[in-house]
Structures are given as structure tokens and as C-alpha cells.
Write an enzyme that holds these catalytic residues in place. Structure first.
Site, mmCIF file in Angstrom:
data_model
loop_
_atom_site.group_PDB
_atom_site.id
_atom_site.type_symbol
_atom_site.label_atom_id
_atom_site.label_comp_id
_atom_site.label_asym_id
_atom_site.label_seq_id
_atom_site.Cartn_x
_atom_site.Cartn_y
_atom_site.Cartn_z
ATOM 1 N N SER A 127 0.856 -1.185 0.000
ATOM 2 C CA SER A 127 0.000 0.000 0.000
ATOM 3 C C SER A 127 0.890 1.232 0.000
ATOM 4 C CB SER A 127 -0.890 0.007 1.244
ATOM 5 O OG SER A 127 -0.073 0.178 2.402
ATOM 6 N N LYS A 128 0.272 2.415 -0.042
ATOM 7 C CA LYS A 128 1.068 3.656 -0.118
ATOM 8 C C LYS A 128 2.034 3.784 1.059
ATOM 9 C CE LYS A 128 -1.502 6.817 -3.024
ATOM 10 N NZ LYS A 128 -2.873 6.436 -3.175
ATOM 11 N N ARG A 129 1.580 3.316 2.257
ATOM 12 C CA ARG A 129 2.464 3.492 3.407
ATOM 13 C C ARG A 129 3.696 2.602 3.295
ATOM 14 N NH1 ARG A 129 1.538 -0.738 7.273
ATOM 15 N NH2 ARG A 129 -0.254 -1.874 6.507
ATOM 16 N N GLY A 181 5.212 2.023 0.338
ATOM 17 C CA GLY A 181 6.038 2.444 -0.802
ATOM 18 C C GLY A 181 5.373 2.210 -2.133
#
Length: 469
Positions: free
Chosen positions: A243-245, A247
Site C-alpha cells: 500500500s502507499k504506506r 512504498g
């Protein structure tokens, strides 16, 4: 299987940026094409008109270009080929491999509700498969469905996953053309792959179920089956879907974070592919060694520390002049108003051996190089200011007087500073650290004697005296 020159494709949908999973898929396809002397083609799957944007298309093209993944021939835009997709559906109708289904949305909803009530999987029940189209009311809307085999199995022969078997009774007659005449994604993909001459389909394993359905269309048309390779998805360090957290950022965000494209290629290659214990695999070696058989069967985990370590390696290996160009570009992105003269670039290149020794990213490197961007005294950061207080100021004044008489080259400067430290009854570090703070405004820099040489005598002494009593 095809024994023609391999043709591989990367087929992103432009509903967002090029993310790290897509970049790795593109890399694997590109490497195999380059390894085999084949072609790497690009197809933009822009059939979702609501969500496809020109900005996203640009982001994908820029991301691939930054990564150095050049494609062959012009990109293919799927939406523009809708007429060809429809023609294939019509051909399947004419050959009896597809049929018109006049079931209304209400009838299909009722069918699914009944299947759920009976605890059955919800799938189309084939109610128009063998009915005469003349049973339908005149002018009634219809979809075109594939007349899929109802017995036996469809086998996806996959170089990564092995043979994956699907019972045909579990695959229903999927829609090929919607009631508005628009082709579905499943049909479009198969037709485009055939027309582009694609021999190998390498993509994420979230497409494995699609492969079984796409194979049914391929077989109905009598077209050659591609070689499949369904690659496990990338997970975060905690094993959860990336996910975005973790990377899962746009590829260009990694550029802005100071990573080199060759380091990204090396890191993404090692994220799910291996060649013995090799960690550092330059692109030329990657092209020489790459195969589809060595793609791992389990999900790879994204690890920023490993990426940083590989990036640091490529920074240290990079030519100093080329690295200067990267630092200038990074500085421009951070400070658009900055103007770096040819003289500054020359100083940067001269300082690069010392600057690049410890940097893990271009951001770090650029930050550490800022003392060269302009002339004049440095405003020290908090840690450096602490080193420039009290007695340090007097010592710097006395040191400046001594350096004024010293030949301006590293060995002579080092000998002079060492002798000064001894005369003051101090260790070298007690002099070198305040000296570094005065010269650069920071507590870390390339070796301080190299800094003196790169700055030149007049500039170095003016910086020292600005913090001296």
C-alpha cells in the site's frame, strides 16, 4: 507454443500513476524482450473512459522513460480499437462460438437472488445459449456472450505457477459485447494481444483467473496460445498487500526521493527474481541472465533499507561528472529558482569522490553538497552552531592565520592542521569538527582537507574568518 521472435507487452490502464508493481512487470517484460532479441511493446488500456486521464497516460510514459524501459513501435491505445474488437465478436457469432443474450437486468438479478437463496455460486445460467433469437421482443437490447465449453477443463500452462487447471463448469458464458455495443476488457485484451503478435504474456498473478477465460476466446478463434508467466504481487515489509504506506508510490516519486533509475531496475529485478546470491546486477548483466523460470513463486517483500543500500552502491560507482548532473537536476527540483554556474559544477565534480562515499540517495548527496552551491559564509545548522561557540572561535582565528601561509593542497593542509592541533594541546577532531562546521554549516561533509582544496584558499579563509574571533 510459439517459436517466433518473442513479442512482450506491458499493458497498464491509465487510471492512475505507474506504481512499483507495474514498473516491475514492465521491467520483467522488457528484460525478456531484450534478452531474446524480441520486442517490448506498450499498450494503454484506456477503455474505462470515466477514469482514464491524459495526465495518467503521461505519468506512465514518463515513469517508463525515467526507468530506462524503452518500448518498440508506437504505443497502442485500446479504446481506439473498439471497432476491431466488435468485428471479432461478430465473427464469433457467425461461427457459432458466441450468441446473443436478451436477458434483462431484472431477470439476471432475480436469477442471482435465487442462486444465492439455494446456496449456489452466482453465475449466468445460459438461458439464451440455445434459444432462438426470434423469441426476443423486436428491437430488444442484447449482449453478446461467449459460448464457453461446459465440460472438461481449461489449463493455463504457466512458466511461473506451473499448470493451473480450471473446471469449465465453473466458468460461465461471459459477456464479449455489452448492450451498447462496447467490447468488454476480456475480449479487447485477447484481440489486441493477437493483433500485436504477442507471444508471451507476463503479468501479475491477479490476472490468473482472467487467463482461463481469455484462453477460451483464443481457442474459439483458433489463435495461437501465448506463453504465460503470472508473477506474484509485491507485499509490504509486514507481508500485507503493498500500500502507499509501504512504498506503493508513483515511480517518479522514487526519482524525487533521490533514487537512481539503474538502482531501481536492480532492486525491482531482485524483488521476485534471483540469480544465485547476486545482489548487485547491473542492467547489462540483467539482460544477459534474465529468464522467466527464475521468477519466484511467492510474494516478494518491499524493503526500503535494501533499496537504499543498492542505491548507495550505484551512487559510489557512478562517474563523478554524471553524478554532478544528477545533483544539479535534484537541486533544481527542490529549489527551482537556483542557478548553478559552470564554476559550481566544476567544484561539485571535484568534491564528488568525498561526497558520494557515504550518501545513500541523491537527496542526501545534494544536501551535503549545498556548501558548494554559493560563495560566502555558511549559516550553521543547530549541531554545527554548537561546535562554533566559545573557545572554538579564537582557535579558528589562529588557524586561519596559519592556513594563510600554507601551500593549498590536501597533504600540506592536513599537516598544517595537525601541527596546529598539537600546538594547542588538542586532538585533530577537536579542530577538524569546528573547521568543518565553519566551511559547510554542517557536521558531516567530505574529508575536511578535500573541502578546503575544493573551496579554494580565498573562499575557505573567508568562511573560517566569518566564524572566528
Amino acid at each position: 507454443m510459439n517459436h517466433k521472435t518473442p513479442v512482450l507487452r506491458f499493458a497498464p490502464s491509465p487510471t492512475g500513476y505507474l506504481h512499483i508493481g507495474g514498473a516491475r512487470t514492465a521491467l520483467f517484460n522488457w528484460l525478456y524482450a531484450r534478452h531474446t532479441g524480441g520486442k517490448f511493446r506498450l499498450r494503454i488500456e484506456d477503455t474505462d473512459r470515466q477514469r482514464s486521464t491524459p495526465e495518467a497516460i503521461d505519468a506512465i510514459l514518463h515513469g517508463l522513460t525515467w526507468l530506462g524501459l524503452d518500448w518498440d513501435d508506437e504505443p497502442v491505445f485500446q479504446f481506439a480499437r473498439a471497432g476491431r474488437h466488435r468485428a471479432v465478436a461478430e465473427e464469433m457469432l457467425a461461427k457459432g462460438h458466441a450468441y446473443r443474450c436478451y436477458a434483462t437486468p431484472e431477470e439476471l438479478d432475480a436469477m442471482k437472488a435465487q442462486q444465492r437463496a439455494e446456496g449456489k455460486p452466482t453465475r449466468y445460467d445460459g438461458r439464451w445459449r440455445d434459444r432462438d433469437p426470434s423469441d426476443a421482443p423486436a428491437g430488444a437490447p442484447f449482449v453478446v456472450r461467449l459460448k464457453a465449453p461446459q465440460t472438461g477443463e481449461t489449463i493455463v500452462r504457466d512458466l511461473v505457477q506451473g499448470d493451473v487447471r480450471f473446471l469449465n463448469e465453473n466458468l460461465d458464458d461471459m459477456v464479449l459485447l455489452r448492450s451498447d455495443g462496447n467490447p468488454t476488457y476480456m475480449l479487447a485484451v485477447v484481440v489486441d494481444d493477437f493483433d500485436m503478435g504477442v507471444t508471451h504474456v507476463v503479468r501479475g498473478d491477479d490476472h490468473l483467473n482472467n487467463a482461463a477465460r481469455q484462453l477460451q476466446i483464443i481457442k474459439a478463434m483458433g489463435w495461437p496460445e501465448p506463453v504465460y508467466g503470472h508473477v506474484p504481487l509485491i507485499h509490504g515489509p509486514d507481508g500485507a498487500k503493498l500500500s502507499k504506506r509501504h512504498g506503493a508510490l508513483a515511480v517518479e516519486a522514487y526519482r524525487d526521493m533521490g533514487y537512481l533509475p539503474e538502482a531501481m531496475r536492480n532492486y525491482l529485478l531482485r524483488l521476485g527474481w534471483s540469480h544465485g546470491d547476486e545482489e548487485i546486477i547491473p542492467t547489462a548483466k540483467a539482460i544477459e541472465w534474465f529468464n522467466l523460470e527464475n521468477i519466484g513463486k511467492s510474494a516478494a517483500r518491499f524493503d526500503f533499507k535494501k533499496l537504499e543500500s543498492i542505491n548507495g552502491h550505484y551512487i559510489r560507482e557512478m562517474d563523478d561528472a554524471a553524478l554532478t548532473t544528477e545533483v544539479v537536476a535534484t537541486a533544481k527540483r527542490q529549489m527551482p529558482e537556483i542557478q548553478l554556474s559552470e564554476a559550481v559544477r566544476q567544484k561539485l565534480t571535484a568534491a564528488m569522490p568525498g561526497l558520494k562515499a557515504r550518501a545513500k540517495t541523491l537527496l542526501e548527496l545534494t544536501d551535503n553538497a549545498q556548501f558548494l552551491f554559493s560563495d560566502g559564509p555558511r549559516a550553521p545548522d543547530e549541531k554545527a552552531a554548537a561546535l562554533l561557540a566559545g573557545e572554538a572561535r579564537g582557535r579558528l582565528g589562529r588557524l586561519a592565520a596559519r592556513l594563510d601561509e600554507t601551500p593549498w593542497e590536501a597533504a600540506a593542509l592536513e599537516a598544517s592542521v595537525r601541527a596546529f592541533a598539537e600546538a594547542e594541546g588538542l586532538k585533530l577532531g577537536d579542530i577538524a569538527q569546528p573547521l568543518r562546521a565553519a566551511l559547510t554549516g554542517k557536521t558531516t561533509s567530505p574529508p575536511v582537507f578535500d573541502v578546503l582544496v575544493v573551496l579554494g584558499q580565498a573562499e575557505a579563509l573567508s568562511r573560517i574568518r566569518a566564524h572566528a574571533d
